[in-house]
Write a protein that holds these residues in place. Sequence first.
Motif, PDB file in Angstrom:
ATOM      1  N   GLY A   1       0.794  -1.219   0.000  1.00 41.95           N
ATOM      2  CA  GLY A   1       0.000   0.000   0.000  1.00 41.95           C
ATOM      3  C   GLY A   1       0.826   1.269   0.000  1.00 41.95           C
ATOM      4  N   CYS A   2       2.127   1.152   0.290  1.00 40.30           N
ATOM      5  CA  CYS A   2       2.995   2.329   0.280  1.00 40.30           C
ATOM      6  C   CYS A   2       3.352   2.723  -1.158  1.00 40.30           C
ATOM      7  N   GLY A   3       3.602   4.009  -1.352  1.00 45.17           N
ATOM      8  CA  GLY A   3       4.037   4.488  -2.651  1.00 45.17           C
ATOM      9  C   GLY A   3       5.547   4.588  -2.757  1.00 45.17           C
ATOM     10  N   THR A   4       6.199   4.691  -1.588  1.00 47.83           N
ATOM     11  CA  THR A   4       7.661   4.787  -1.524  1.00 47.83           C
ATOM     12  C   THR A   4       8.152   4.008  -0.307  1.00 47.83           C
ATOM     13  N   VAL A   5       9.255   3.315  -0.458  1.00 42.46           N
ATOM     14  CA  VAL A   5       9.915   2.656   0.664  1.00 42.46           C
ATOM     15  C   VAL A   5      11.394   3.033   0.636  1.00 42.46           C
ATOM     16  N   ILE A   6      11.898   3.517   1.759  1.00 39.17           N
ATOM     17  CA  ILE A   6      13.316   3.818   1.902  1.00 39.17           C
ATOM     18  C   ILE A   6      13.931   2.760   2.812  1.00 39.17           C
ATOM     19  N   MET A   7      14.943   2.098   2.321  1.00 40.92           N
ATOM     20  CA  MET A   7      15.601   1.015   3.054  1.00 40.92           C
ATOM     21  C   MET A   7      17.029   1.452   3.372  1.00 40.92           C
ATOM     22  N   ILE A   8      17.375   1.461   4.650  1.00 42.52           N
ATOM     23  CA  ILE A   8      18.714   1.884   5.072  1.00 42.52           C
ATOM     24  C   ILE A   8      19.476   0.678   5.604  1.00 42.52           C
ATOM     25  N   SER A   9      20.476   0.262   4.862  1.00 47.02           N
ATOM     26  CA  SER A   9      21.318  -0.860   5.255  1.00 47.02           C
ATOM     27  C   SER A   9      22.546  -0.344   5.985  1.00 47.02           C
ATOM     28  N   ASN A  10      23.218  -1.218   6.726  1.00 42.48           N
ATOM     29  CA  ASN A  10      24.468  -0.866   7.407  1.00 42.48           C
ATOM     30  C   ASN A  10      25.679  -1.525   6.766  1.00 42.48           C
ATOM     31  N   THR A  11      25.445  -2.233   5.670  1.00 42.27           N
ATOM     32  CA  THR A  11      26.541  -2.936   5.006  1.00 42.27           C
ATOM     33  C   THR A  11      26.597  -2.548   3.529  1.00 42.27           C
ATOM     34  N   ARG A  12      27.751  -2.832   2.936  1.00 40.37           N
ATOM     35  CA  ARG A  12      27.971  -2.572   1.522  1.00 40.37           C
ATOM     36  C   ARG A  12      28.004  -3.887   0.760  1.00 40.37           C
ATOM     37  N   PRO A  13      27.849  -3.868  -0.569  1.00 39.09           N
ATOM     38  CA  PRO A  13      27.938  -5.109  -1.352  1.00 39.09           C
ATOM     39  C   PRO A  13      29.252  -5.847  -1.129  1.00 39.09           C
ATOM     40  N   GLU A  14      30.323  -5.104  -0.877  1.00 34.86           N
ATOM     41  CA  GLU A  14      31.639  -5.717  -0.656  1.00 34.86           C
ATOM     42  C   GLU A  14      31.658  -6.612   0.576  1.00 34.86           C
ATOM     43  N   ASP A  15      30.716  -6.405   1.494  1.00 35.26           N
ATOM     44  CA  ASP A  15      30.705  -7.187   2.726  1.00 35.26           C
ATOM     45  C   ASP A  15      30.315  -8.641   2.502  1.00 35.26           C
ATOM     46  N   LEU A  16      29.783  -8.965   1.328  1.00 35.51           N
ATOM     47  CA  LEU A  16      29.507 -10.365   1.013  1.00 35.51           C
ATOM     48  C   LEU A  16      30.794 -11.176   0.991  1.00 35.51           C
ATOM     49  N   ASN A  17      31.910 -10.510   0.759  1.00 38.08           N
ATOM     50  CA  ASN A  17      33.221 -11.178   0.726  1.00 38.08           C
ATOM     51  C   ASN A  17      34.136 -10.637   1.820  1.00 38.08           C
ATOM     52  N   PHE A  18      33.539 -10.093   2.870  1.00 36.56           N
ATOM     53  CA  PHE A  18      34.331  -9.493   3.951  1.00 36.56           C
ATOM     54  C   PHE A  18      35.141 -10.562   4.687  1.00 36.56           C
ATOM     55  N   THR A  19      36.380 -10.208   5.025  1.00 37.71           N
ATOM     56  CA  THR A  19      37.238 -11.095   5.814  1.00 37.71           C
ATOM     57  C   THR A  19      37.788 -10.297   6.982  1.00 37.71           C
ATOM     58  N   GLY A  20      37.396 -10.661   8.188  1.00 36.71           N
ATOM     59  CA  GLY A  20      37.829  -9.958   9.373  1.00 36.71           C
ATOM     60  C   GLY A  20      39.216 -10.369   9.826  1.00 36.71           C
ATOM     61  N   LYS A  21      39.794  -9.553  10.681  1.00 39.71           N
ATOM     62  CA  LYS A  21      41.125  -9.825  11.228  1.00 39.71           C
ATOM     63  C   LYS A  21      41.078  -9.790  12.744  1.00 39.71           C
ATOM     64  N   GLY A  22      42.093 -10.349  13.365  1.00 46.06           N
ATOM     65  CA  GLY A  22      42.196 -10.302  14.810  1.00 46.06           C
ATOM     66  C   GLY A  22      41.431 -11.416  15.504  1.00 46.06           C
ATOM     67  N   PHE A  23      41.348 -11.289  16.845  1.00 41.93           N
ATOM     68  CA  PHE A  23      40.780 -12.343  17.681  1.00 41.93           C
ATOM     69  C   PHE A  23      39.311 -12.617  17.346  1.00 41.93           C
ATOM     70  N   PHE A  24      38.551 -11.557  17.053  1.00 39.21           N
ATOM     71  CA  PHE A  24      37.131 -11.711  16.741  1.00 39.21           C
ATOM     72  C   PHE A  24      36.871 -11.651  15.233  1.00 39.21           C
ATOM     73  N   GLY A  25      37.911 -11.874  14.460  1.00 41.08           N
ATOM     74  CA  GLY A  25      37.787 -11.781  13.007  1.00 41.08           C
ATOM     75  C   GLY A  25      36.769 -12.735  12.416  1.00 41.08           C
ATOM     76  N   HIS A  26      36.726 -13.975  12.918  1.00 39.38           N
ATOM     77  CA  HIS A  26      35.798 -14.959  12.379  1.00 39.38           C
ATOM     78  C   HIS A  26      34.354 -14.533  12.624  1.00 39.38           C
ATOM     79  N   ARG A  27      34.084 -14.053  13.836  1.00 39.45           N
ATOM     80  CA  ARG A  27      32.726 -13.612  14.158  1.00 39.45           C
ATOM     81  C   ARG A  27      32.332 -12.393  13.322  1.00 39.45           C
ATOM     82  N   GLU A  28      33.258 -11.470  13.152  1.00 40.38           N
ATOM     83  CA  GLU A  28      32.977 -10.278  12.342  1.00 40.38           C
ATOM     84  C   GLU A  28      32.716 -10.659  10.886  1.00 40.38           C
TER      85      GLU A  28
END
Length: 305
Positions: A211-238
């Motif tokens: 029923g809406c005419g416009t939807v604005i979606m605000i993400s916190n990630t970028r497309p590059e994050d699909l291949n993100f590789t974290g570093k450090g002790f919590f790298g795997h979780r990140e």
Amino acid sequence: MKLNKPVGLFLCGGGALGSWQSGVLAKLVDLGLDFDVVAGFSIGSLNGAAYCYNKTGELGGIWRTMKPGAVLKFRPRYSNMSLELYQHYNDDFFSKAGFFLQDRLAKFSLFSNMPIYSFLNGWLSRSGAAFKRNVKFYAISHAVEMKLPYIACFDGSTGGGPVPFVDALVASCAIPSVFPPVVLNDHGRNYHLVDGGVMGIATINLNIFEGCGTVIMISNTRPEDLNFTGKGFFGHRETKARRMLALHTDKVYESRIFIKSKPDVHLIQPPENLGLGVFDFEGEKCARAFAIGEKAADKFVKHLH
């Protein structure tokens, strides 16, 4: 502005990355955007609640003074549930093994959810049951036993649903193995509600904006994050969190084609690396991300004129 009404707002999750989203939302409101329907999961649900109570102007100060100890209070806990994830971000052996292990570890949480309860009870609940804006709000979590999103609807106030308002917000942020689930009794059956970003046999979709005419979606990630590789002790979780969030953004955005009213759907994503992680609740880093969000919102609105 070139916005067909009613206008919907969807706010994705992302932990401390939500400081960027807060900046976008606060600036959009400052520039005169109003929303009729708001939905969010995880940190997105908290930002959405801030909008309902007309408190987006306070978000910048909250993030600038943020400290890890204000959110992460060590308190291990066991919950008798099994997450049984259905979808994986890829099909290789190690990915599947990792998700199998996460299912088992999800019964244990490392941190208490009481700091979040205390903050929300002090910040929002004391403002009364009625929202300060005329808006319908959906707080999205994941019901472990159903393997489906659990959507709590609040139409103009915090009352009316089977789950209390603050419980719905805390459940939406209950990252498995980080925060404990919120237990809900609905029609005589108990459900464990966890972070809305968890994927079960179905993902969140944008049908709630029918029923809406416009939807604005605000993400916190970028497309590059699909291949993100974290570093450090919590790298795997990140790594796991960022990839899951990016995948979730794609799935939700793709679901726009199923909205019969065919609204214009605008996806706003970080234009650059925000320089912080999902669990980096450091005021200085969050303030910088907030400022980047403000600039992105300003650019978005100029594009609409």
